[in-house]
Motif scaffolding. Structure first.
Motif, PDB file in Angstrom:
ATOM      1  N   ALA A  34      -4.664  -6.060  -1.193  1.00  0.00           N
ATOM      2  CA  ALA A  34      -4.670  -4.736  -0.573  1.00  0.00           C
ATOM      3  C   ALA A  34      -4.657  -4.938   0.937  1.00  0.00           C
ATOM      4  N   TRP A  35      -3.813  -4.183   1.642  1.00  0.00           N
ATOM      5  CA  TRP A  35      -3.656  -4.307   3.089  1.00  0.00           C
ATOM      6  C   TRP A  35      -4.060  -2.989   3.756  1.00  0.00           C
ATOM      7  N   THR A  36      -4.484  -3.083   5.007  1.00  0.00           N
ATOM      8  CA  THR A  36      -4.698  -1.878   5.798  1.00  0.00           C
ATOM      9  C   THR A  36      -3.378  -1.476   6.455  1.00  0.00           C
ATOM     10  N   GLU A  39      -2.676  -3.733   9.444  1.00  0.00           N
ATOM     11  CA  GLU A  39      -2.149  -5.054   9.104  1.00  0.00           C
ATOM     12  C   GLU A  39      -0.660  -4.984   8.788  1.00  0.00           C
ATOM     13  N   GLU A  66      -3.742   3.951  -2.998  1.00  0.00           N
ATOM     14  CA  GLU A  66      -4.748   3.810  -1.949  1.00  0.00           C
ATOM     15  C   GLU A  66      -6.077   3.376  -2.549  1.00  0.00           C
ATOM     16  N   HIS A  72     -13.069   2.100   5.444  1.00  0.00           N
ATOM     17  CA  HIS A  72     -11.738   1.497   5.480  1.00  0.00           C
ATOM     18  C   HIS A  72     -10.880   1.986   4.322  1.00  0.00           C
ATOM     19  N   TYR A  74      -7.298   1.065   2.235  1.00  0.00           N
ATOM     20  CA  TYR A  74      -6.320   0.021   1.960  1.00  0.00           C
ATOM     21  C   TYR A  74      -5.217   0.580   1.073  1.00  0.00           C
ATOM     22  N   GLU A  76      -2.069  -0.828  -1.757  1.00  0.00           N
ATOM     23  CA  GLU A  76      -1.577  -1.935  -2.575  1.00  0.00           C
ATOM     24  C   GLU A  76      -0.466  -1.405  -3.470  1.00  0.00           C
TER      25      GLU A  76
END
Length: 238
Positions: A34-36, A39, A66, A72, A74, A76
């Protein structure tokens, strides 16, 4: 708009993917993490606000999901089916050498070609070598389809400690995924994911830096030789 709802939805999905930045996000997310938004923005070289707009578009059509953790957020890939779609689309493209801008870039490219994760399974020379060895031992049936044999299930249970009875029914047990660097197939599906996880859990593979490249450890080299008669040096896995 047409009178065919399915056609309209398919066209909307195609339009969502038909953008270089959104495509770059999807390829990055093939690492299974999972990315922000930040990123992914840095990865694609776009502003954070631009990245957020693109991510909303991909989420709206069901490509991304999400996940919130505290303050935060994230994103994916929504599931393994989406990952398979991205993999298959990428494999349709003719191979193009990645631009190498220095020693670090060359090393990263070499590491990815040697072995990498492709969402939740192994790809590159390592993934192909494992797949071909499993086929040679009768653990995979590759003629007229792609299936894990009974012997393959027993082998995964006895040699890797995989609980094959826990596999669900919504995802294929074994799926052939065309490797975009090797131009040969590697094992995907639940069996591919379990194989990848088992090798990592046993310390037979290890991640390389922050990329999705993986390398075979010394213990992994010995294990693959013993279990599948894979000569890691001969196959260029070291």
């Amino acid at each position: 708009m047409t009178n065919d709802v399915g056609a309209d939805r398919l066209a909307e999905l195609a339009r969502a993917l038909a953008d270089p930045t959104r495509a770059a996000f999807c390829l990055a997310l093939l690492d299974g993490r999972a990315w922000t938004a930040g990123e992914l923005a840095r990865r694609a070289g776009v502003a954070a606000s631009t990245a957020t707009e693109h991510l909303h578009r991909l989420t709206a059509v069901g490509v991304l999901a999400e996940r919130r953790q505290g303050r935060h957020r994230y994103v994916e890939l929504a599931d393994a089916r989406v990952a398979a779609l991205i993999e298959d689309m990428a494999a349709l493209l003719p191979p193009v050498p990645a631009p190498v801008t220095g020693l670090r870039s060359a090393a990263a490219s070499t590491a990815l070609a040697r072995g990498r994760t492709c969402y939740d399974h192994l790809a590159g020379r390592l993934g192909v070598a494992l797949t071909e060895a499993m086929g040679a031992h009768g653990y995979l049936e590759t003629e007229g389809g792609f299936a894990l044999s009974r012997e393959g299930r027993r082998w995964m249970e006895a040699s890797l400690g995989v609980d094959t009875a826990a596999w669900g029914r919504r995802r294929p047990v074994a799926r052939a995924c065309l490797d975009w660097t090797e131009r040969r197939t590697h094992l995907a599906g639940q069996a591919g994911a379990s194989l990848c996880r088992a090798l990592s859990d046993r310390g037979w593979t290890r991640g390389v830096g922050s990329t999705r490249a993986v390398r075979l450890t010394d213990d992994g080299r010995d294990a693959l030789q013993a279990l599948l008669d894979i000569d890691a040096s001969e196959r260029g896995l070291l």
